[in-house]
Design a protein around this motif. Structure first.
Motif, short mmCIF file in Angstrom:
data_model
loop_
_atom_site.label_atom_id
_atom_site.label_comp_id
_atom_site.label_asym_id
_atom_site.label_seq_id
_atom_site.Cartn_x
_atom_site.Cartn_y
_atom_site.Cartn_z
N VAL A 73 29.92 45.16 33.49
CA VAL A 73 30.90 46.21 33.13
C VAL A 73 32.10 46.13 34.06
CG1 VAL A 73 31.28 48.69 33.06
CG2 VAL A 73 29.22 47.74 32.05
N ILE A 74 31.87 45.93 35.35
CA ILE A 74 32.97 45.83 36.31
C ILE A 74 33.85 44.63 35.99
CG2 ILE A 74 33.50 45.31 38.73
CD1 ILE A 74 31.07 47.07 39.47
N LEU A 75 33.26 43.50 35.64
CA LEU A 75 34.04 42.30 35.30
C LEU A 75 34.85 42.51 34.02
CD1 LEU A 75 31.51 39.46 36.22
CD2 LEU A 75 33.56 40.19 37.46
N ILE A 76 34.28 43.20 33.05
CA ILE A 76 35.02 43.49 31.80
C ILE A 76 36.21 44.39 32.09
CG2 ILE A 76 34.87 44.67 29.57
CD1 ILE A 76 31.99 43.61 29.36
N VAL A 77 36.01 45.43 32.88
CA VAL A 77 37.10 46.34 33.22
C VAL A 77 38.18 45.61 34.02
CG1 VAL A 77 37.70 48.39 34.58
CG2 VAL A 77 35.69 48.43 33.10
N LEU A 78 37.78 44.76 34.94
CA LEU A 78 38.73 43.98 35.73
C LEU A 78 39.54 43.04 34.83
CD1 LEU A 78 39.84 43.16 38.51
CD2 LEU A 78 38.01 41.46 38.61
N ALA A 79 38.87 42.37 33.91
CA ALA A 79 39.57 41.45 33.00
C ALA A 79 40.56 42.20 32.12
CB ALA A 79 38.55 40.70 32.14
N LEU A 80 40.16 43.35 31.59
CA LEU A 80 41.08 44.14 30.75
C LEU A 80 42.27 44.65 31.56
CD1 LEU A 80 38.54 46.15 28.55
CD2 LEU A 80 39.99 44.23 27.86
N SER A 81 42.04 45.02 32.80
CA SER A 81 43.13 45.48 33.66
C SER A 81 44.13 44.36 33.91
CB SER A 81 42.59 45.99 34.99
OG SER A 81 41.74 47.09 34.79
N VAL A 82 43.63 43.17 34.22
CA VAL A 82 44.51 42.02 34.47
C VAL A 82 45.29 41.67 33.22
CG1 VAL A 82 44.51 39.55 35.00
CG2 VAL A 82 43.13 41.12 36.36
N MET A 85 15.51 47.64 38.27
CA MET A 85 16.59 47.80 39.21
C MET A 85 17.60 46.66 39.10
SD MET A 85 17.69 49.70 41.64
CE MET A 85 18.83 49.65 42.96
N ILE A 86 17.11 45.45 38.93
CA ILE A 86 17.99 44.29 38.83
C ILE A 86 18.79 44.35 37.53
CG2 ILE A 86 18.03 41.78 38.57
CD1 ILE A 86 15.84 41.59 40.58
N THR A 87 18.19 44.85 36.45
CA THR A 87 18.92 44.94 35.18
C THR A 87 20.10 45.91 35.30
OG1 THR A 87 17.37 46.61 34.39
CG2 THR A 87 16.96 44.33 33.74
N VAL A 88 19.91 47.01 36.01
CA VAL A 88 21.01 47.96 36.20
C VAL A 88 22.13 47.31 37.00
CG1 VAL A 88 21.65 50.14 37.28
CG2 VAL A 88 19.47 49.96 36.07
N VAL A 93 22.84 44.05 37.18
CA VAL A 93 23.48 43.03 36.34
C VAL A 93 24.40 43.68 35.32
CG1 VAL A 93 23.04 41.25 34.61
CG2 VAL A 93 21.65 41.34 36.68
N ILE A 94 23.95 44.74 34.68
CA ILE A 94 24.78 45.45 33.70
C ILE A 94 26.01 46.05 34.38
CG2 ILE A 94 24.85 47.42 32.14
CD1 ILE A 94 21.91 46.82 31.46
N SER A 95 25.84 46.58 35.57
CA SER A 95 26.97 47.16 36.31
C SER A 95 28.01 46.09 36.65
CB SER A 95 26.49 47.82 37.60
OG SER A 95 25.59 48.87 37.31
N ILE A 96 27.56 44.93 37.09
CA ILE A 96 28.47 43.84 37.41
C ILE A 96 29.21 43.36 36.16
CG2 ILE A 96 28.57 41.44 38.21
CD1 ILE A 96 26.36 42.16 40.20
#
Length: 51
Positions: free
Chosen positions: A11-20, A1-4, A6-9
């Motif tokens: 992915v969210i940070l990568i998408v946020l960085a690419l958007s910025v 559960m924790i791995t999912v 961490v992976i989700s966070i």
């Protein structure tokens, strides 16, 4: 559960960085405007008045 979570966070940070980065690149783009061509003079203005 924790791995999912961490992976989700990650992915969210990568998408946020690419958007910025994409928004920053869009704002740094220098827009140019083509000059307006002068309007052609009316044919009536070019005619000499008849005498």
């Amino acid at each position: 559960m924790i791995t999912v979570l961490v992976i989700s966070i990650i992915v969210i940070l990568i998408v946020l960085a690419l958007s910025v980065l994409t928004i920053g690149k869009g704002y740094s783009y220098k827009h140019t405007v083509d000059p307006i061509d002068p309007l052609p003079e009316s044919k009536e203005k070019n005619k000499e008045p008849e005498k």
